[in-house]
Design a protein around this motif. Structure first.
Motif, PDB file in Angstrom:
ATOM      1  N   TYR A   1       0.826  -1.199   0.000  1.00  0.00           N
ATOM      2  CA  TYR A   1       0.000   0.000   0.000  1.00  0.00           C
ATOM      3  C   TYR A   1       0.863   1.253   0.000  1.00  0.00           C
TER       4      TYR A   1
ATOM      5  N   SER B   1      -4.509  11.075   3.087  1.00  0.00           N
ATOM      6  CA  SER B   1      -5.787  10.356   3.174  1.00  0.00           C
ATOM      7  C   SER B   1      -5.633   8.907   2.720  1.00  0.00           C
TER       8      SER B   1
ATOM      9  N   ILE C   1      -3.981   7.015   5.601  1.00  0.00           N
ATOM     10  CA  ILE C   1      -4.938   6.733   6.685  1.00  0.00           C
ATOM     11  C   ILE C   1      -5.859   5.592   6.279  1.00  0.00           C
ATOM     12  N   LEU C   2      -6.330   5.613   5.038  1.00  0.00           N
ATOM     13  CA  LEU C   2      -7.176   4.508   4.567  1.00  0.00           C
ATOM     14  C   LEU C   2      -6.402   3.188   4.558  1.00  0.00           C
TER      15      LEU C   2
ATOM     16  N   LEU D   1      -3.940   2.398   6.587  1.00  0.00           N
ATOM     17  CA  LEU D   1      -3.821   1.966   7.986  1.00  0.00           C
ATOM     18  C   LEU D   1      -5.116   1.300   8.453  1.00  0.00           C
ATOM     19  N   LEU D   2      -6.241   1.882   8.081  1.00  0.00           N
ATOM     20  CA  LEU D   2      -7.529   1.282   8.461  1.00  0.00           C
ATOM     21  C   LEU D   2      -7.740  -0.065   7.770  1.00  0.00           C
ATOM     22  N   LEU D   3      -7.322  -0.167   6.505  1.00  0.00           N
ATOM     23  CA  LEU D   3      -7.418  -1.443   5.799  1.00  0.00           C
ATOM     24  C   LEU D   3      -6.538  -2.493   6.461  1.00  0.00           C
TER      25      LEU D   3
ATOM     26  N   MET E   1      -5.651  -2.541   9.603  1.00  0.00           N
ATOM     27  CA  MET E   1      -6.294  -2.914  10.863  1.00  0.00           C
ATOM     28  C   MET E   1      -7.466  -3.857  10.620  1.00  0.00           C
ATOM     29  N   LEU E   2      -8.195  -3.660   9.523  1.00  0.00           N
ATOM     30  CA  LEU E   2      -9.310  -4.543   9.191  1.00  0.00           C
ATOM     31  C   LEU E   2      -8.814  -5.949   8.883  1.00  0.00           C
TER      32      LEU E   2
ATOM     33  N   SER F   1      -7.376  -7.595  12.169  1.00  0.00           N
ATOM     34  CA  SER F   1      -8.199  -7.357  13.361  1.00  0.00           C
ATOM     35  C   SER F   1      -8.241  -8.564  14.297  1.00  0.00           C
TER      36      SER F   1
END
Length: 158
Positions: free
Chosen positions: A72, A98, A101-102, A104-106, A108-109, A112
């Protein structure tokens, strides 16, 4: 399972070689003025997007956090390279932040399952340390209260 991972790794390596070859070919085509583009920008963008895509797909399939994060980040670098000279720098910065950040969230998903913390005091049959210690002291006290067996004295043989 191990054979599938080996096949996937070998396929990814072959795809990475194809990306490197295509980046070099497009770089040479741009240098020879066959393509009207900046050769370094085109070559680096193809390389970053290609290797980033391979790493990201490999990470998604194997649920590997490092591969996904590396892929990524390379995709973000490729996006920044493509946008240089097209839009203002602060828009590029906003888009890159942005996207990170997306990403990082991906990440974490995807990861998880390993991010959840399981507390031991929520387990069935959990005893606090103070209770275990008091039980051990009680057992030691019972053990000390029992009389020791008498040893046979061989000096007084009849």
């Amino acid at each position: 399972m191990k054979e599938t991972k080996q096949r996937l790794l070998k396929g990814s390596i072959v795809l990475a070689m194809a990306v490197v070859i295509s980046a070099v070919v497009f770089f040479v085509l741009a240098i020879c003025d066959v393509l009207p583009a900046n050769p370094f920008k085109l070559g680096f963008a193809i390389f970053a997007f290609g290797i980033g895509g391979i790493f990201a797909l490999y990470g998604l399939v194997l649920k590997g956090g490092y591969e996904l994060a590396t892929g990524y980040i390379l995709i973000v670098v490729g996006t920044v390279i493509v946008l240089i000279g097209v839009i203002k720098w602060y828009f590029i910065l906003l888009i890159a932040l942005s996207m990170l950040i997306l990403g990082l969230l991906l990440l974490m998903l995807v990861k998880s399952d390993s991010l959840t913390v399981e507390r031991t005091d929520e387990n069935v049959g959990f005893k606090p340390y103070s209770e275990v210690l008091s039980e051990k002291k009680a057992q030691d006290a019972i053990k000390e209260a029992q009389p020791l067996p008498e040893l046979k004295d061989y000096s007084k043989e009849d």
